[in-house]
Design an enzyme around this catalytic site. Structure first.
Site, PDB file in Angstrom:
ATOM      1  N   LYS A 160       0.897  -1.189   0.101  1.00 20.28           N
ATOM      2  CA  LYS A 160      -0.158  -0.114  -0.080  1.00 20.28           C
ATOM      3  C   LYS A 160       1.033   1.418  -0.089  1.00 20.28           C
ATOM      4  CE  LYS A 160      -4.375   0.945   2.117  1.00 20.28           C
ATOM      5  NZ  LYS A 160      -4.922   0.805   3.520  1.00 20.28           N
TER       6      LYS A 160
HETATM    7  C1  E4P Z   1      -8.408   1.400   3.840  1.00 21.15           C
HETATM    8  O1  E4P Z   1      -7.638   0.956   2.961  1.00 21.15           O
HETATM    9  C2  E4P Z   1      -8.330   2.495   4.532  1.00 21.15           C
HETATM   10  O2  E4P Z   1      -7.164   2.862   5.092  1.00 21.15           O
HETATM   11  C3  E4P Z   1      -9.624   2.848   5.219  1.00 21.15           C
HETATM   12  O3  E4P Z   1     -10.697   2.283   4.952  1.00 21.15           O
HETATM   13  C4  E4P Z   1      -9.541   4.149   5.972  1.00 21.15           C
HETATM   14  O4  E4P Z   1     -10.821   4.250   6.728  1.00 21.15           O
HETATM   15  P1  E4P Z   1     -11.133   5.675   7.646  1.00 21.15           P
HETATM   16  O5  E4P Z   1     -11.044   6.877   6.745  1.00 21.15           O
HETATM   17  O6  E4P Z   1     -12.597   5.083   8.365  1.00 21.15           O
HETATM   18  O7  E4P Z   1      -9.977   5.670   8.558  1.00 21.15           O
END
Ligand code: E4P
Length: 233
Positions: free
Chosen positions: A99
């Site tokens: 990522k």
């Molecule tokens: C997923 O890849 C993201 O890191 C996550 O969905 C972020 O979610 P949030 O905005 O609720 O922290």
């Protein structure tokens, strides 16, 4: 014996909108995995912090449990360091998706790592132009953050729709991974638009089954079954 006069082979292939679980909590992943609802997992540094676990250890444990892509996020901000971290994360298991944040350095690292055959999930996407760049850099997944756009009174679903249109216009294979999902409506709207994947916290995935009329209807059926003395086995 009943035989289908016109068996449709496509039905046996089970078309699949993918469900990723957005957590680093092993027990929560295991519970949904046993139901067959986990096509992958996404983590980020905040979720790792929340788990209280070492990133390499917990990510390995998740990869041992789940067959699909498991996103693990770098913490470096400069391309060369991101590439080094990405290679280390990819060593954990073959289903790791590295990522990377949507910055110029992230896109540089994306180019390099995808050319090495690694899966890359480009994260923190807040505009269609950013998503276009990620697709051109060869990303396997683009993660537009719906909830965080809604938080500042913008329309997260509009972004998912715009990316869908752009990717379909040119046939980009990068999968749209609708992220930062906070509600069951986000899941439904993502499915209606045609996002390839949603990633949601376990609580949101569990809430998808809930409907008061289902509970009310079941209650009535069970009462009638008891009154009529219906027994099946
Ligand atoms: C997923 O890849 C993201 O890191 C996550 O969905 C972020 O979610 P949030 O905005 O609720 O922290």
């Amino acid at each position: 014996m009943y035989t289908d006069p016109d068996p449709n082979p496509t039905l046996t292939e089970r078309p699949n909108m993918k469900f990723f679980v957005d957590t680093a909590e092993i027990d929560a992943i295991r519970e949904l995995h046993e139901l067959g609802f986990v096509d992958g997992v996404t983590t980020n540094p905040s979720l790792i912090k929340k788990s209280g676990r070492d990133i390499l250890e917990v990510t390995k444990e998740i990869c041992d449990l789940v067959e699909g892509p498991v996103s693990a996020e770098v913490v470096a901000t400069e391309a060369d360091a991101m590439i080094t971290e990405g290679r280390r994360l990819a060593e954990i298991a073959s289903n790791i998706a590295v990522k990377l944040p949507l910055t110029w350095d992230g896109l540089k690292a994306c180019n390099v790592l995808t050319n090495e055959g690694k899966m890359v999930n480009v994260t923190l996407c807040f505009s269609a132009n950013q998503a276009l760049l990620a697709a051109k850099a060869g990303a396997s997944f683009i993660s537009p953050f719906i909830g965080r756009l809604d938080d500042i009174s913008l329309d997260g679903m509009e972004l998912i729709q715009d990316i869908r249109t752009i990717y379909d216009n040119f046939g980009y294979k990068t999968e749209i991974l609708a992220a930062s999902i906070r509600s069951v409506n986000h899941v439904q709207d993502s499915a209606l638009i045609g996002a390839d994947v949603i990633t949601a916290p376990p609580e949101v995935i569990k809430k998808l089954v809930a409907h008061p009329l289902t509970d009310k209807g079941l209650d009535a059926f069970l009462k009638d079954a008891a009154t009529a003395g219906i027994k099946i086995v």
